[in-house]
Design a protein around this motif. Structure first.
Motif, PDB file in Angstrom:
ATOM      1  N   LEU A  36       0.804  -1.224   0.000  1.00 14.47           N
ATOM      2  CA  LEU A  36       0.000   0.000   0.000  1.00 14.47           C
ATOM      3  C   LEU A  36       0.839   1.276   0.000  1.00 14.47           C
ATOM      4  O   LEU A  36       0.305   2.369  -0.209  1.00 14.47           O
ATOM      5  CB  LEU A  36      -0.951   0.010   1.202  1.00 14.47           C
ATOM      6  CG  LEU A  36      -2.057  -1.052   1.182  1.00 14.47           C
ATOM      7  CD1 LEU A  36      -2.978  -0.880   2.386  1.00 14.47           C
ATOM      8  CD2 LEU A  36      -2.874  -0.984  -0.113  1.00 14.47           C
ATOM      9  N   ASN A  37       2.126   1.150   0.229  1.00 15.60           N
ATOM     10  CA  ASN A  37       2.988   2.341   0.200  1.00 15.60           C
ATOM     11  C   ASN A  37       2.858   3.086  -1.125  1.00 15.60           C
ATOM     12  O   ASN A  37       2.860   4.326  -1.163  1.00 15.60           O
ATOM     13  CB  ASN A  37       4.449   1.942   0.435  1.00 15.60           C
ATOM     14  CG  ASN A  37       4.834   2.001   1.900  1.00 15.60           C
ATOM     15  OD1 ASN A  37       4.389   2.888   2.630  1.00 15.60           O
ATOM     16  ND2 ASN A  37       5.652   1.062   2.333  1.00 15.60           N
ATOM     17  N   ALA A  38       2.767   2.331  -2.224  1.00 12.44           N
ATOM     18  CA  ALA A  38       2.651   2.962  -3.538  1.00 12.44           C
ATOM     19  C   ALA A  38       1.362   3.763  -3.665  1.00 12.44           C
ATOM     20  O   ALA A  38       1.323   4.776  -4.377  1.00 12.44           O
ATOM     21  CB  ALA A  38       2.713   1.898  -4.634  1.00 12.44           C
ATOM     22  N   ARG A  39       0.305   3.334  -2.969  1.00 16.68           N
ATOM     23  CA  ARG A  39      -0.953   4.074  -3.050  1.00 16.68           C
ATOM     24  C   ARG A  39      -0.841   5.413  -2.319  1.00 16.68           C
ATOM     25  O   ARG A  39      -1.421   6.406  -2.769  1.00 16.68           O
ATOM     26  CB  ARG A  39      -2.103   3.243  -2.452  1.00 16.68           C
ATOM     27  CG  ARG A  39      -2.400   1.973  -3.219  1.00 16.68           C
ATOM     28  CD  ARG A  39      -2.583   2.225  -4.709  1.00 16.68           C
ATOM     29  NE  ARG A  39      -3.618   3.205  -4.990  1.00 16.68           N
ATOM     30  CZ  ARG A  39      -3.692   3.912  -6.112  1.00 16.68           C
ATOM     31  NH1 ARG A  39      -2.778   3.777  -7.053  1.00 16.68           N
ATOM     32  NH2 ARG A  39      -4.692   4.757  -6.299  1.00 16.68           N
ATOM     33  N   LEU A  40      -0.124   5.445  -1.203  1.00 17.05           N
ATOM     34  CA  LEU A  40       0.082   6.720  -0.519  1.00 17.05           C
ATOM     35  C   LEU A  40       0.805   7.692  -1.431  1.00 17.05           C
ATOM     36  O   LEU A  40       0.427   8.871  -1.531  1.00 17.05           O
ATOM     37  CB  LEU A  40       0.883   6.508   0.776  1.00 17.05           C
ATOM     38  CG  LEU A  40       0.065   6.307   2.049  1.00 17.05           C
ATOM     39  CD1 LEU A  40      -0.664   4.968   2.005  1.00 17.05           C
ATOM     40  CD2 LEU A  40       0.954   6.396   3.279  1.00 17.05           C
ATOM     41  N   ALA A  41       1.832   7.205  -2.116  1.00 19.79           N
ATOM     42  CA  ALA A  41       2.578   8.080  -3.024  1.00 19.79           C
ATOM     43  C   ALA A  41       1.694   8.554  -4.169  1.00 19.79           C
ATOM     44  O   ALA A  41       1.715   9.737  -4.537  1.00 19.79           O
ATOM     45  CB  ALA A  41       3.793   7.327  -3.559  1.00 19.79           C
ATOM     46  N   ALA A  42       0.898   7.649  -4.738  1.00 15.09           N
ATOM     47  CA  ALA A  42       0.051   8.012  -5.878  1.00 15.09           C
ATOM     48  C   ALA A  42      -1.017   9.027  -5.497  1.00 15.09           C
ATOM     49  O   ALA A  42      -1.393   9.884  -6.309  1.00 15.09           O
ATOM     50  CB  ALA A  42      -0.605   6.750  -6.449  1.00 15.09           C
ATOM     51  N   LEU A  43      -1.504   8.939  -4.257  1.00 12.19           N
ATOM     52  CA  LEU A  43      -2.574   9.831  -3.805  1.00 12.19           C
ATOM     53  C   LEU A  43      -2.037  11.053  -3.060  1.00 12.19           C
ATOM     54  O   LEU A  43      -2.822  11.873  -2.583  1.00 12.19           O
ATOM     55  CB  LEU A  43      -3.532   9.062  -2.890  1.00 12.19           C
ATOM     56  CG  LEU A  43      -4.282   7.897  -3.548  1.00 12.19           C
ATOM     57  CD1 LEU A  43      -4.998   7.061  -2.508  1.00 12.19           C
ATOM     58  CD2 LEU A  43      -5.262   8.410  -4.603  1.00 12.19           C
TER      59      LEU A  43
END
Length: 276
Positions: A36-43
């Motif tokens: 989910l780390n990538a989702r924090l970056a994307a959002l």
């Protein structure tokens, strides 16, 4: 992990458990964090608490839940896995139904079907047993949360890893090679319908269909106890007395109070729906 971070993760994982029944003990929590780390970056979010609030109240939260499912559901599957279960359908379920199958199709649910290897393997077993020559038709409903995997299932196109239990003869008979990929031949896709469904919710997308057998292999190990009880109760409503529930080899209902009784068929334990 600091107390504040623990609270963030409890809020987030409680939300995922309430929505999907999934739990993340031990190392699975570390895997969830990494995915989910990538989702924090994307959002453009700073913390997992921000992400929790996004999932709770943002106008695009439903689309983000789809992203969560893509990153958190296990998709480990392959053709002809645990083949004794397919033999049980051929050698026990169909004969027990007898003349009823002259009036209607055999009905099977493949729960958490991922990219379709399980339901297609059942069709392969039915075709090879020649049950269609005896007048037996079938309808296999295959459901999953992950829309990407369902789309792959509908395309019926696979990498070599999905065929690792297939002999070279099986590969030639069942698939058409297209470069490094393998396309399942049309006759082995017959009677399979793929449906997006969240089995943790009361309205799962399956409707009120009744089945003769349900495959739910290697899903319970990822669910909370409450989610397991809810799911098994739902399966009991979807199966008539005598219907079979087939679980993965590491899953068991023997220590649980359910509407199912364990029976041994083809050398393995399966679960028969008992009369009310």
């Amino acid at each position: 992990m600091s107390p504040g971070e623990e609270l963030e993760w409890k809020l987030l994982t409680d939300l995922l458990e309430a929505r999907y029944g999934l739990v993340f003990p031990g190392v699975r929590l570390d895997i969830l964090r990494a995915r989910l780390n990538a989702r924090l970056a994307a959002l453009h979010l700073d913390t997992f608490l921000d992400y929790y609030h996004y999932l709770r109240s943002h106008p695009d939260r439903e689309a983000e839940f789809v992203e969560v499912v893509r990153r958190t559901t296990n998709n480990e599957t392959y053709f002809l896995r645990e083949p004794h279960h397919f033999d049980i359908v051929v050698r026990h379920v169909i004969p027990a139904l007898g003349t009823a199958l002259r009036q209607r199709p055999l009905r099977v649910l493949s729960a958490a079907c991922s990219s379709g290897e399980e339901p297609y393997s059942l069709v392969i077993a039915l075709q090879h047993a020649g049950v269609e020559l005896n007048g037996v038709q079938w309808q296999i409903d295959a459901c999953d949360l992950n829309v990407d995997r369902l789309e792959q299932a509908r395309r019926a196109t696979y990498e070599a890893g999905s065929l690792r239990a297939c002999s070279e003869e099986d590969k030639a008979r069942l698939f058409t090679a297209e470069g490094n990929r393998f396309v399942l031949k049309e006759r082995y896709r017959k009677g399979v319908r793929f449906v997006e469904a969240n089995l943790a919710l009361p309205f799962s997308g399956l409707g009120a269909q009744s089945y003769d057998a349900i495959f739910c292999r290697n899903l319970l190990i990822y669910l909370s106890e409450m989610a397991i009880r809810t799911l098994i109760d739902r399966f009991a409503r979807l199966l008539p007395p005598g219907g079979l529930l087939l679980l993965g080899h590491s899953e068991s209902l023997i220590d649980k109070s359910t509407a199912f009784a364990p029976v041994v068929l083809e050398g393995v334990v399966v679960y028969r729906r008992v009369a009310a």
